[in-house]
Design a protein around this motif. Structure first.
Motif, PDB file in Angstrom:
ATOM      1  N   ALA A   2       0.856  -1.180   0.000  1.00  0.00           N
ATOM      2  CA  ALA A   2       0.000   0.000   0.000  1.00  0.00           C
ATOM      3  C   ALA A   2       0.897   1.236   0.000  1.00  0.00           C
ATOM      4  CB  ALA A   2      -0.894  -0.013   1.229  1.00  0.00           C
ATOM      5  N   PRO A   3       0.392   2.369  -0.517  1.00  0.00           N
ATOM      6  CA  PRO A   3       1.191   3.589  -0.530  1.00  0.00           C
ATOM      7  C   PRO A   3       1.867   3.865   0.821  1.00  0.00           C
ATOM      8  CG  PRO A   3      -0.832   3.971  -1.740  1.00  0.00           C
ATOM      9  CD  PRO A   3      -0.915   2.567  -1.190  1.00  0.00           C
ATOM     10  N   ARG A   4       1.107   3.717   1.901  1.00  0.00           N
ATOM     11  CA  ARG A   4       1.647   3.948   3.240  1.00  0.00           C
ATOM     12  C   ARG A   4       2.832   3.039   3.582  1.00  0.00           C
ATOM     13  NH1 ARG A   4      -0.788   7.155   6.801  1.00  0.00           N
ATOM     14  NH2 ARG A   4      -2.806   7.830   6.034  1.00  0.00           N
ATOM     15  N   GLU A   5       2.726   1.767   3.163  1.00  0.00           N
ATOM     16  CA  GLU A   5       3.814   0.819   3.456  1.00  0.00           C
ATOM     17  C   GLU A   5       5.083   1.206   2.703  1.00  0.00           C
ATOM     18  OE1 GLU A   5       0.529  -2.709   3.528  1.00  0.00           O
ATOM     19  OE2 GLU A   5       2.476  -3.187   2.608  1.00  0.00           O
ATOM     20  N   LEU A   6       4.919   1.598   1.432  1.00  0.00           N
ATOM     21  CA  LEU A   6       6.093   2.005   0.651  1.00  0.00           C
ATOM     22  C   LEU A   6       6.751   3.240   1.258  1.00  0.00           C
ATOM     23  CD1 LEU A   6       5.109   0.033  -1.578  1.00  0.00           C
ATOM     24  CD2 LEU A   6       5.782   1.762  -3.214  1.00  0.00           C
ATOM     25  N   ILE A   7       5.919   4.186   1.661  1.00  0.00           N
ATOM     26  CA  ILE A   7       6.449   5.419   2.237  1.00  0.00           C
ATOM     27  C   ILE A   7       7.120   5.119   3.573  1.00  0.00           C
ATOM     28  CG2 ILE A   7       5.805   7.654   3.235  1.00  0.00           C
ATOM     29  CD1 ILE A   7       3.558   7.755   1.083  1.00  0.00           C
ATOM     30  N   GLY A   8       6.473   4.273   4.381  1.00  0.00           N
ATOM     31  CA  GLY A   8       6.970   3.974   5.726  1.00  0.00           C
ATOM     32  C   GLY A   8       8.205   3.091   5.721  1.00  0.00           C
ATOM     33  N   SER A   9       8.214   2.079   4.841  1.00  0.00           N
ATOM     34  CA  SER A   9       9.365   1.166   4.851  1.00  0.00           C
ATOM     35  C   SER A   9       9.715   0.679   3.450  1.00  0.00           C
ATOM     36  CB  SER A   9       9.104  -0.028   5.777  1.00  0.00           C
ATOM     37  OG  SER A   9       7.789  -0.497   5.619  1.00  0.00           O
ATOM     38  N   PRO A  10      10.373   1.565   2.674  1.00  0.00           N
ATOM     39  CA  PRO A  10      10.862   1.128   1.356  1.00  0.00           C
ATOM     40  C   PRO A  10      11.917   0.032   1.530  1.00  0.00           C
ATOM     41  CG  PRO A  10      11.724   3.310   1.935  1.00  0.00           C
ATOM     42  CD  PRO A  10      10.724   2.952   2.978  1.00  0.00           C
ATOM     43  N   THR A  11      11.837  -1.024   0.678  1.00  0.00           N
ATOM     44  CA  THR A  11      12.749  -2.165   0.878  1.00  0.00           C
ATOM     45  C   THR A  11      14.190  -1.847   0.507  1.00  0.00           C
ATOM     46  OG1 THR A  11      12.067  -2.913  -1.294  1.00  0.00           O
ATOM     47  CG2 THR A  11      11.208  -4.134   0.603  1.00  0.00           C
ATOM     48  N   ASP A  12      14.394  -0.914  -0.411  1.00  0.00           N
ATOM     49  CA  ASP A  12      15.784  -0.639  -0.786  1.00  0.00           C
ATOM     50  C   ASP A  12      15.954   0.820  -1.222  1.00  0.00           C
ATOM     51  OD1 ASP A  12      14.690  -0.459  -3.287  1.00  0.00           O
ATOM     52  OD2 ASP A  12      15.709  -2.208  -4.122  1.00  0.00           O
ATOM     53  N   ALA A  13      17.179   1.172  -1.581  1.00  0.00           N
ATOM     54  CA  ALA A  13      17.500   2.563  -1.905  1.00  0.00           C
ATOM     55  C   ALA A  13      16.743   3.037  -3.144  1.00  0.00           C
ATOM     56  CB  ALA A  13      19.007   2.709  -2.120  1.00  0.00           C
ATOM     57  N   PHE A  14      16.488   2.120  -4.071  1.00  0.00           N
ATOM     58  CA  PHE A  14      15.783   2.488  -5.294  1.00  0.00           C
ATOM     59  C   PHE A  14      14.355   2.947  -4.984  1.00  0.00           C
ATOM     60  CE2 PHE A  14      12.955   1.071  -8.763  1.00  0.00           C
ATOM     61  CZ  PHE A  14      13.407   1.910  -9.773  1.00  0.00           C
ATOM     62  N   VAL A  15      13.630   2.156  -4.212  1.00  0.00           N
ATOM     63  CA  VAL A  15      12.258   2.531  -3.840  1.00  0.00           C
ATOM     64  C   VAL A  15      12.281   3.808  -3.007  1.00  0.00           C
ATOM     65  CG1 VAL A  15      10.123   1.802  -2.699  1.00  0.00           C
ATOM     66  CG2 VAL A  15      11.507   0.115  -3.926  1.00  0.00           C
TER      67      VAL A  15
END
Ligand code: ADP
Ligand code: MG
Length: 255
Positions: free
Chosen positions: A219-232
């Motif tokens: 979800a947008p919130r998950e990506l913003i809160g915890s991107p898996t790597d430097a690219f994200v």
């Protein structure tokens, strides 16, 4: 529901595969946005979902059925596709464009005409049926492409950078209208974009692609809160910084 299992695609004569080991499930009613830079394999993925391109390996199931077991014309009925450049047939009127799939499916003329009327109203262009595509604005063309994709009442919609070429005002308007249609019609949508801001604003869930590989889904919130790597993290950083600058610009000056 769309289930993609370990999908690979290598184009003949190329070294790096366009899509590598992509596995992803899109739930019924979900609006998933596939986002990534130009050339990362977004269009290739959409085209495999619609059987315009044959995967090198891996499988795709739609509503529990392997798409290879489906008649290609019936698949057209279940899946609406909006091409990157609208892709309207230039020598056909707007009404004829919208009626293409129903005609292919053998609907009778009255049913097609009624459906075209309904769709023109749905996309807020009720009077344009007899126009040719070249006499439309970019935004109108995208709305007609949307109507054409919806003509045979598909349950799945695939949209390839549908609003990318439009001015920001028109883009926001059509994107909001589409999000509402998606909900009202109970569609399952995969929308492709290179614009993370658009993804964050529209998506129930975002799938980030890089060099043919799915790097993060959430979800947008998950990506913003915890991107898996430097690219994200970098993809999220630009919209975040723009939002902060905009918020600062809009702030009331101290009295
Ligand atoms: P995107 O839609 O994310 O911009 P594409 O899926 O169009 O990316 O392309 C992914 C990669 O596959 C790119 O490197 C592109 O050059 C390559 N590619 C796309 N179509 C073909 C084709 N028909 N033949 C060979 N290579 C292709
Ligand atoms: Mg593309």
């Amino acid at each position: 529901m769309i289930e993609i299992n370990d999908l690979h695609k290598s184009y003949p004569g190329t070294v790096a595969p366009a899509v590598r080991g992509l596995s992803l499930t899109v739930d019924k009613g979900e609006l998933l946005v596939l986002v990534g830079p130009s050339g990362c394999g977004k269009t290739t993925t959409l085209n495999m979902l619609n059987r315009l391109i044959e995967p090198s390996s891996g499988g795709i199931r739609i509503d529990g059925r392997d798409i290879r077991d489906d008649d290609p014309i019936l698949l057209r009925r279940r899946i609406g596709y909006v091409f990157q450049d609208a892709g309207l047939f230039p020598h056909m009127t707007v009404a004829e464009n919208i009626g293409v799939t129903p005609r292919l499916l053998g609907w009778n003329g009255d049913d097609i005409a009624a459906r075209v009327e309904t769709l023109l109203t749905l996309v807020k262009l009720p009077d344009l049926g007899s126009r040719l595509p070249r006499a439309l604005s970019g935004g109108q063309r995208q709305r007609i492409a949307l109507a054409r994709a919806l003509a045979a009442r598909p349950s799945i919609m695939l949209l390839d950078e549908p609003f990318g070429a439009l001015d920001p005002l028109t883009r926001d308007e059509i994107a909001d209208d589409y999000a509402k249609l998606h909900d009202d019609l109970g569609l399952t949508t995969v929308m492709v974009t290179h614009d993370m801001t658009e993804a964050l604003l529209l998506a129930d869930r975002i799938a980030v692609m890089r060099d043919g590989v799915l790097v993060q889904t959430g979800a947008p919130r998950e990506l913003i809160g915890s991107p898996t790597d430097a690219f994200v993290a970098r993809m999220i950083e630009t919209p975040r910084r723009r939002a902060q600058r905009l918020a600062a610009a809009l702030e009331e000056p101290e009295a």
